[in-house]
Design a protein around this motif. Structure first.
Motif, PDB file in Angstrom:
ATOM      1  N   PHE A   1       0.824  -1.222   0.000  1.00 36.35           N
ATOM      2  CA  PHE A   1       0.000   0.000   0.000  1.00 36.35           C
ATOM      3  C   PHE A   1       0.855   1.267   0.000  1.00 36.35           C
ATOM      4  O   PHE A   1       0.350   2.348  -0.253  1.00 36.35           O
ATOM      5  CB  PHE A   1      -0.933  -0.012   1.216  1.00 36.35           C
ATOM      6  CG  PHE A   1      -1.913  -1.164   1.168  1.00 36.35           C
ATOM      7  CD1 PHE A   1      -2.983  -1.136   0.298  1.00 36.35           C
ATOM      8  CD2 PHE A   1      -1.718  -2.294   1.951  1.00 36.35           C
ATOM      9  CE1 PHE A   1      -3.870  -2.205   0.230  1.00 36.35           C
ATOM     10  CE2 PHE A   1      -2.601  -3.362   1.887  1.00 36.35           C
ATOM     11  CZ  PHE A   1      -3.688  -3.319   1.021  1.00 36.35           C
ATOM     12  N   ASP A   2       2.138   1.151   0.325  1.00 35.59           N
ATOM     13  CA  ASP A   2       3.016   2.320   0.253  1.00 35.59           C
ATOM     14  C   ASP A   2       3.658   2.371  -1.119  1.00 35.59           C
ATOM     15  O   ASP A   2       4.392   1.461  -1.492  1.00 35.59           O
ATOM     16  CB  ASP A   2       4.123   2.240   1.313  1.00 35.59           C
ATOM     17  CG  ASP A   2       3.664   2.790   2.640  1.00 35.59           C
ATOM     18  OD1 ASP A   2       3.221   3.948   2.668  1.00 35.59           O
ATOM     19  OD2 ASP A   2       3.733   2.052   3.639  1.00 35.59           O
ATOM     20  N   VAL A   3       3.400   3.442  -1.860  1.00 37.94           N
ATOM     21  CA  VAL A   3       3.930   3.550  -3.219  1.00 37.94           C
ATOM     22  C   VAL A   3       5.284   4.231  -3.161  1.00 37.94           C
ATOM     23  O   VAL A   3       5.483   5.185  -2.424  1.00 37.94           O
ATOM     24  CB  VAL A   3       2.980   4.399  -4.100  1.00 37.94           C
ATOM     25  CG1 VAL A   3       3.479   4.433  -5.530  1.00 37.94           C
ATOM     26  CG2 VAL A   3       1.574   3.843  -4.050  1.00 37.94           C
TER      27      VAL A   3
ATOM     28  N   GLY B   1       4.020   6.422  -9.482  1.00 37.83           N
ATOM     29  CA  GLY B   1       3.136   5.633  -8.644  1.00 37.83           C
ATOM     30  C   GLY B   1       3.050   4.168  -9.000  1.00 37.83           C
ATOM     31  O   GLY B   1       2.097   3.497  -8.616  1.00 37.83           O
ATOM     32  N   LYS B   2       4.024   3.656  -9.744  1.00 44.33           N
ATOM     33  CA  LYS B   2       3.916   2.257 -10.148  1.00 44.33           C
ATOM     34  C   LYS B   2       5.050   1.423  -9.542  1.00 44.33           C
ATOM     35  O   LYS B   2       6.202   1.674  -9.786  1.00 44.33           O
ATOM     36  CB  LYS B   2       3.976   2.153 -11.669  1.00 44.33           C
ATOM     37  CG  LYS B   2       2.810   2.823 -12.346  1.00 44.33           C
ATOM     38  CD  LYS B   2       2.620   2.349 -13.756  1.00 44.33           C
ATOM     39  CE  LYS B   2       1.346   2.875 -14.366  1.00 44.33           C
ATOM     40  NZ  LYS B   2       0.903   4.168 -13.873  1.00 44.33           N
TER      41      LYS B   2
ATOM     42  N   ASN C   1       3.302  10.086   5.608  1.00 51.51           N
ATOM     43  CA  ASN C   1       2.104  10.024   4.771  1.00 51.51           C
ATOM     44  C   ASN C   1       1.013  10.955   5.279  1.00 51.51           C
ATOM     45  O   ASN C   1       0.623  10.900   6.441  1.00 51.51           O
ATOM     46  CB  ASN C   1       1.574   8.594   4.719  1.00 51.51           C
ATOM     47  CG  ASN C   1       2.376   7.740   3.760  1.00 51.51           C
ATOM     48  OD1 ASN C   1       3.316   8.225   3.129  1.00 51.51           O
ATOM     49  ND2 ASN C   1       2.023   6.477   3.650  1.00 51.51           N
TER      50      ASN C   1
ATOM     51  N   GLN D   1       2.261  10.667   0.773  1.00 49.26           N
ATOM     52  CA  GLN D   1       1.311   9.886  -0.027  1.00 49.26           C
ATOM     53  C   GLN D   1      -0.123  10.233   0.398  1.00 49.26           C
ATOM     54  O   GLN D   1      -0.390  10.421   1.580  1.00 49.26           O
ATOM     55  CB  GLN D   1       1.568   8.392   0.187  1.00 49.26           C
ATOM     56  CG  GLN D   1       0.591   7.501  -0.562  1.00 49.26           C
ATOM     57  CD  GLN D   1       0.994   6.032  -0.477  1.00 49.26           C
ATOM     58  OE1 GLN D   1       2.134   5.686  -0.769  1.00 49.26           O
ATOM     59  NE2 GLN D   1       0.086   5.182  -0.077  1.00 49.26           N
TER      60      GLN D   1
ATOM     61  N   VAL E   1      -4.119   8.801   0.092  1.00 46.00           N
ATOM     62  CA  VAL E   1      -5.048   7.752  -0.332  1.00 46.00           C
ATOM     63  C   VAL E   1      -6.189   8.490  -1.040  1.00 46.00           C
ATOM     64  O   VAL E   1      -6.881   9.294  -0.426  1.00 46.00           O
ATOM     65  CB  VAL E   1      -5.599   6.973   0.874  1.00 46.00           C
ATOM     66  CG1 VAL E   1      -6.593   5.918   0.410  1.00 46.00           C
ATOM     67  CG2 VAL E   1      -4.480   6.327   1.646  1.00 46.00           C
TER      68      VAL E   1
ATOM     69  N   TYR F   1       2.897  11.201  -3.718  1.00 47.43           N
ATOM     70  CA  TYR F   1       2.388   9.985  -4.354  1.00 47.43           C
ATOM     71  C   TYR F   1       0.881   9.919  -4.124  1.00 47.43           C
ATOM     72  O   TYR F   1       0.388  10.393  -3.099  1.00 47.43           O
ATOM     73  CB  TYR F   1       3.040   8.742  -3.735  1.00 47.43           C
ATOM     74  CG  TYR F   1       4.506   8.601  -4.045  1.00 47.43           C
ATOM     75  CD1 TYR F   1       4.919   7.998  -5.222  1.00 47.43           C
ATOM     76  CD2 TYR F   1       5.473   9.067  -3.175  1.00 47.43           C
ATOM     77  CE1 TYR F   1       6.271   7.865  -5.517  1.00 47.43           C
ATOM     78  CE2 TYR F   1       6.820   8.941  -3.460  1.00 47.43           C
ATOM     79  CZ  TYR F   1       7.203   8.339  -4.632  1.00 47.43           C
ATOM     80  OH  TYR F   1       8.541   8.212  -4.914  1.00 47.43           O
TER      81      TYR F   1
ATOM     82  N   SER G   1      -2.416   7.261  -4.229  1.00 43.73           N
ATOM     83  CA  SER G   1      -2.762   5.843  -4.256  1.00 43.73           C
ATOM     84  C   SER G   1      -4.278   5.703  -4.268  1.00 43.73           C
ATOM     85  O   SER G   1      -4.956   6.092  -3.309  1.00 43.73           O
ATOM     86  CB  SER G   1      -2.153   5.181  -3.006  1.00 43.73           C
ATOM     87  OG  SER G   1      -2.477   3.835  -2.960  1.00 43.73           O
TER      88      SER G   1
ATOM     89  N   GLU H   1      -6.203   8.474 -10.134  1.00 38.07           N
ATOM     90  CA  GLU H   1      -4.819   8.535  -9.630  1.00 38.07           C
ATOM     91  C   GLU H   1      -3.886   9.036 -10.741  1.00 38.07           C
ATOM     92  O   GLU H   1      -3.042   9.901 -10.527  1.00 38.07           O
ATOM     93  CB  GLU H   1      -4.438   7.123  -9.180  1.00 38.07           C
ATOM     94  CG  GLU H   1      -3.043   6.945  -8.693  1.00 38.07           C
ATOM     95  CD  GLU H   1      -2.734   5.448  -8.481  1.00 38.07           C
ATOM     96  OE1 GLU H   1      -3.372   4.809  -7.633  1.00 38.07           O
ATOM     97  OE2 GLU H   1      -1.839   4.932  -9.182  1.00 38.07           O
TER      98      GLU H   1
END
Ligand code: SF4
Length: 397
Positions: free
Chosen positions: A16-18, A23-24, A160, A207, A209, A237, A239, A260
């Motif tokens: 779950f942490d990018v 972002g891939k 985050n 990041q 969400v 980032y 997600s 996203e």
């Protein structure tokens, strides 16, 4: 549970942490040790193989989007700092992992867990003399001295945000505090970097969400811009939220990956193309979201028709970058190439990397009049963009 079983659980929860550019992060499937390795893409192409793991999946926090939230019935496990450091070095010596991405649940309290995380990095740097890349997650509520030590040892750190405003974070967690727990730590990182030359050379990141708290893209972009300005965030980032079973958001709709992607495109315009926040605001619709059907740069161009067409033989690099289909690389090639010759054809532009199909309505060649098609695209001011640039405190409110 044996070491491999514990690693399986913690490496899976770390997904779950990018950490990859754009972002891939992709992960090998199967049973080989490669399943613990994430391939994260790099800004200038290529990728790095990272051992991405949590120290523990035990957590006392109740973040509604998270697989590790307190009270959720799932197998949980932890490592001791020396165990995890040894396992990483084993993967590194086998040339499977070139760097470490270390995150964690908050087992008892943020201080003790953060101390253990920093201990792992110390063991790697001092005992094993590991000189490679380490990305260290900073836990909300972690103490200053721990963060300072982490910044001294890691290449990159991140705290985050998860949600862009106090109200949105309150919908996701009853325990996290945006100002005191998260933003204050980001400010500390900025102070530590200012005082210690060479600390966290790859800077700090965060990041979000996306879509879990009902926030708009405007909310996310405003806070992102304020973080770039006020805590020298290196990048954000995004997600897309995916509901997980047996959680308060189990029935919540999943966020389309395209949302996203649009946020990454808007963020690129800010960071790489040099667009102002007010310009990027032009890409937002009346509801405050980016279009899922049109890329933000194209929307912005259509809403500023007075800027086009631009003369490819005379326009500044900044003006070229505002043309759909022309990116930083092709803009650089145009500026470089026209020092020696005139550009007068589409095929020349294509060779320079321009996506001619997209660019043609927005450009013309010196000496040639713009075509009728170029002259007739209309402003699409169907809603008034908000041009204000709030402070970080304003963005979080
Ligand atoms: S603090 Fe981190 S690990 Fe714990 S519930 Fe929240 S997001 Fe999950």
């Amino acid at each position: 549970m044996d070491e491999l079983g514990r690693l399986d659980l913690l490496a899976a929860d770390a997904r779950f942490d990018v950490c990859g550019y754009g972002g891939k992060d992709s992960r090998h499937q199967g049973t080989s040790p490669l399943r613990f390795i994430y391939r994260a893409s790099l800004p200038k192409g290529g990728s790095i193989c990272l051992f991405k793991t949590l120290l523990t999946s035990v957590c006392t926090n109740d973040c509604a989007y998270c697989t590790n939230q307190v009270g959720r019935d799932k197998p949980r496990t932890s490592f001791q700092p020396d165990e995890l450091a040894r396992l990483f070095m084993d993967l590194h010596h086998r040339r499977l992992a070139h760097g470490l991405f270390l995150s964690s649940g908050i087992a008892v309290d943020a201080s003790r867990t953060m101390e253990s995380m920093v201990k792992i990095v110390e063991i790697l740097r001092q005992h094993y003399q590991f000189k490679g890349y380490i990305h260290l997650k900073i836990l909300p509520g972690a103490p200053f001295d721990c963060i300072e030590e982490g910044c001294r040892l890691a290449n990159r750190v991140s705290v985050n945000m998860e949600a862009p405003t106090v109200q949105h974070l309150a919908r996701l967690s009853s325990r996290k505090r945006l100002h005191e727990g998260i933003v204050e730590r980001m400010r500390w990182v900025k102070q530590i970097v200012a005082r210690n030359e060479g600390a966290v050379p790859s800077g700090q990141t965060t990041q979000f969400v996306v879509g879990a708290a009902g926030e708009t893209d405007r909310d996310i972009l405003r806070t992102t811009v304020a973080l770039y300005r006020e805590v020298e965030l290196r990048r954000a980032y995004f997600s897309a939220f995916q509901p997980i079973e047996d959680s308060p958001l189990e029935g919540h709709e999943a966020t389309p990956p395209l949302r996203e992607h649009r946020l990454y495109q808007a963020d690129w315009l800010l960071r790489i193309y040099g667009f102002s926040p007010a310009e990027v605001d032009l890409a937002l619709g009346a509801a405050g979201d980016l279009s899922l059907t049109r890329d933000p740069k194209l929307t912005i161009a259509r809403r500023q028709p007075w800027l086009f067409p631009v003369d490819v033989n005379r326009a500044s690099r900044e003006d070229l970058l505002r043309v759909p289909g022309i990116g930083p690389v092709s803009a650089g090639r145009i500026v470089e190439g026209r020092r020696e010759y005139s550009i007068f054809s589409v095929s020349q532009l294509k060779k320079m990397g321009v996506v001619a199909r997209r660019a043609m309505p927005y450009i013309w060649f010196q000496g040639l009049l713009p075509t009728e098609k170029q002259m007739c695209f209309l402003p699409q001011l169907d809603d008034e963009p908000d041009q204000a640039e709030p402070s970080l405190a304003g963005a979080l409110a």
